[in-house]
Write a protein that holds these residues in place. Structure first.
Motif, mmCIF file in Angstrom:
data_model
loop_
_atom_site.group_PDB
_atom_site.id
_atom_site.type_symbol
_atom_site.label_atom_id
_atom_site.label_comp_id
_atom_site.label_asym_id
_atom_site.label_seq_id
_atom_site.Cartn_x
_atom_site.Cartn_y
_atom_site.Cartn_z
ATOM 1 N N PHE A 21 47.532 40.129 77.739
ATOM 2 C CA PHE A 21 46.637 41.343 77.506
ATOM 3 C C PHE A 21 45.673 40.887 76.269
ATOM 4 O O PHE A 21 46.499 40.278 75.414
ATOM 5 C CB PHE A 21 47.438 42.585 77.419
ATOM 6 C CG PHE A 21 48.275 43.018 78.815
ATOM 7 C CD1 PHE A 21 47.495 43.239 79.923
ATOM 8 C CD2 PHE A 21 49.682 42.839 78.926
ATOM 9 C CE1 PHE A 21 48.180 43.651 80.910
ATOM 10 C CE2 PHE A 21 50.435 43.131 80.151
ATOM 11 C CZ PHE A 21 49.731 43.307 81.266
ATOM 12 N N GLU A 22 44.894 41.566 76.047
ATOM 13 C CA GLU A 22 44.225 41.516 74.758
ATOM 14 C C GLU A 22 44.182 42.676 74.128
ATOM 15 O O GLU A 22 44.334 43.784 74.755
ATOM 16 C CB GLU A 22 42.692 41.228 75.147
ATOM 17 C CG GLU A 22 42.330 39.869 75.766
ATOM 18 C CD GLU A 22 42.977 38.506 75.219
ATOM 19 O OE1 GLU A 22 42.437 38.777 73.841
ATOM 20 O OE2 GLU A 22 43.218 37.371 75.629
ATOM 21 N N GLU A 25 42.861 46.491 75.319
ATOM 22 C CA GLU A 25 42.944 46.788 76.766
ATOM 23 C C GLU A 25 43.734 47.857 76.962
ATOM 24 O O GLU A 25 44.475 48.518 76.150
ATOM 25 C CB GLU A 25 43.609 45.589 77.470
ATOM 26 C CG GLU A 25 42.430 44.607 77.864
ATOM 27 C CD GLU A 25 43.082 43.255 78.753
ATOM 28 O OE1 GLU A 25 43.020 43.633 79.984
ATOM 29 O OE2 GLU A 25 43.863 42.808 78.038
ATOM 30 N N HIS A 26 43.703 48.498 78.073
ATOM 31 C CA HIS A 26 44.482 49.668 78.486
ATOM 32 C C HIS A 26 45.554 49.342 79.622
ATOM 33 O O HIS A 26 45.065 48.698 80.630
ATOM 34 C CB HIS A 26 43.474 50.999 79.201
ATOM 35 C CG HIS A 26 42.797 51.547 77.996
ATOM 36 N ND1 HIS A 26 41.557 51.173 77.562
ATOM 37 C CD2 HIS A 26 43.093 52.637 77.313
ATOM 38 C CE1 HIS A 26 41.084 51.705 76.659
ATOM 39 N NE2 HIS A 26 41.907 52.791 76.461
ATOM 40 N N ILE A 27 46.793 49.880 79.431
ATOM 41 C CA ILE A 27 47.739 49.406 80.493
ATOM 42 C C ILE A 27 48.478 50.661 80.702
ATOM 43 O O ILE A 27 48.479 51.878 79.970
ATOM 44 C CB ILE A 27 48.655 48.412 79.463
ATOM 45 C CG1 ILE A 27 49.144 48.844 78.235
ATOM 46 C CG2 ILE A 27 48.104 46.881 79.694
ATOM 47 C CD1 ILE A 27 50.646 49.505 78.189
ATOM 48 N N GLU A 55 46.594 52.273 75.004
ATOM 49 C CA GLU A 55 45.965 51.273 74.452
ATOM 50 C C GLU A 55 46.811 50.083 73.838
ATOM 51 O O GLU A 55 47.666 50.736 73.174
ATOM 52 C CB GLU A 55 44.855 51.770 73.454
ATOM 53 C CG GLU A 55 44.091 50.538 72.813
ATOM 54 C CD GLU A 55 43.037 51.303 71.973
ATOM 55 O OE1 GLU A 55 42.091 50.421 71.471
ATOM 56 O OE2 GLU A 55 42.885 52.364 72.025
ATOM 57 N N LYS A 87 48.547 46.109 84.227
ATOM 58 C CA LYS A 87 47.411 45.988 83.695
ATOM 59 C C LYS A 87 46.625 47.201 84.394
ATOM 60 O O LYS A 87 46.721 47.335 85.602
ATOM 61 C CB LYS A 87 46.677 44.712 84.368
ATOM 62 C CG LYS A 87 45.132 44.679 83.675
ATOM 63 C CD LYS A 87 44.726 43.181 83.746
ATOM 64 C CE LYS A 87 43.208 43.033 83.098
ATOM 65 N NZ LYS A 87 43.155 41.591 82.833
ATOM 66 N N SER A 89 43.035 48.480 85.869
ATOM 67 C CA SER A 89 41.819 48.142 86.094
ATOM 68 C C SER A 89 40.714 49.329 86.252
ATOM 69 O O SER A 89 41.213 50.056 87.066
ATOM 70 C CB SER A 89 41.487 47.385 87.409
ATOM 71 O OG SER A 89 42.174 48.054 88.466
#
Length: 122
Positions: A21-22, A25-27, A55, A87, A89
């Motif tokens: 993950f970066e 990003e939201h998870i 986040e 993750k 999307s």
């Protein structure tokens, strides 16, 4: 021994997918007793397996991430292993619009009576 190890590694490589993950990003976060989320939230039979939309604040290692937790989960440690994350999307169908409810001045809701037909029950 090396042959058996390489065979097992090839089986494992087919199943596992590397997750990375970066920052920003939201998870989703998995609700399990090992994450501590299972202890922070009353675990019941029909609770969701994943919660939130959190986040990622910082990548500690390729397998450890620091995430932003809300206040009701502030008693948890904010670093999680990659296997506890899923993750997100973005999808427009995930956004739910709230329905408007008519509330009278005496703070009661209008109720429409429903008639149940007893003849269909045997």
């Amino acid at each position: 021994m090396l042959i058996a190890q390489s065979r097992q590694k090839s089986y494992d490589d087919q199943i596992r997918k590397p997750l990375e993950f970066e920052e920003g990003e939201h998870i989703f976060l998995k609700v399990t007793p090992t994450t501590g989320v299972g202890r922070a939230i009353k675990t019941k039979k029909l609770n969701p397996r994943y919660i939130g939309l959190f986040e990622i604040l910082k990548r500690i290692r390729p397998v450890a991430y620091r995430i932003a937790l809300p206040l009701h989960l502030s008693n948890l440690h904010d670093m999680f292993y990659v296997s506890q994350l899923r993750k997100y999307s973005p999808d427009a169908t995930h956004v739910l619009e709230p329905e408007s409810i008519e509330v009278r001045e005496d703070l009661t809701l209008p109720v429409t009576p429903v008639r149940i037909d007893d003849t269909s029950i045997k």
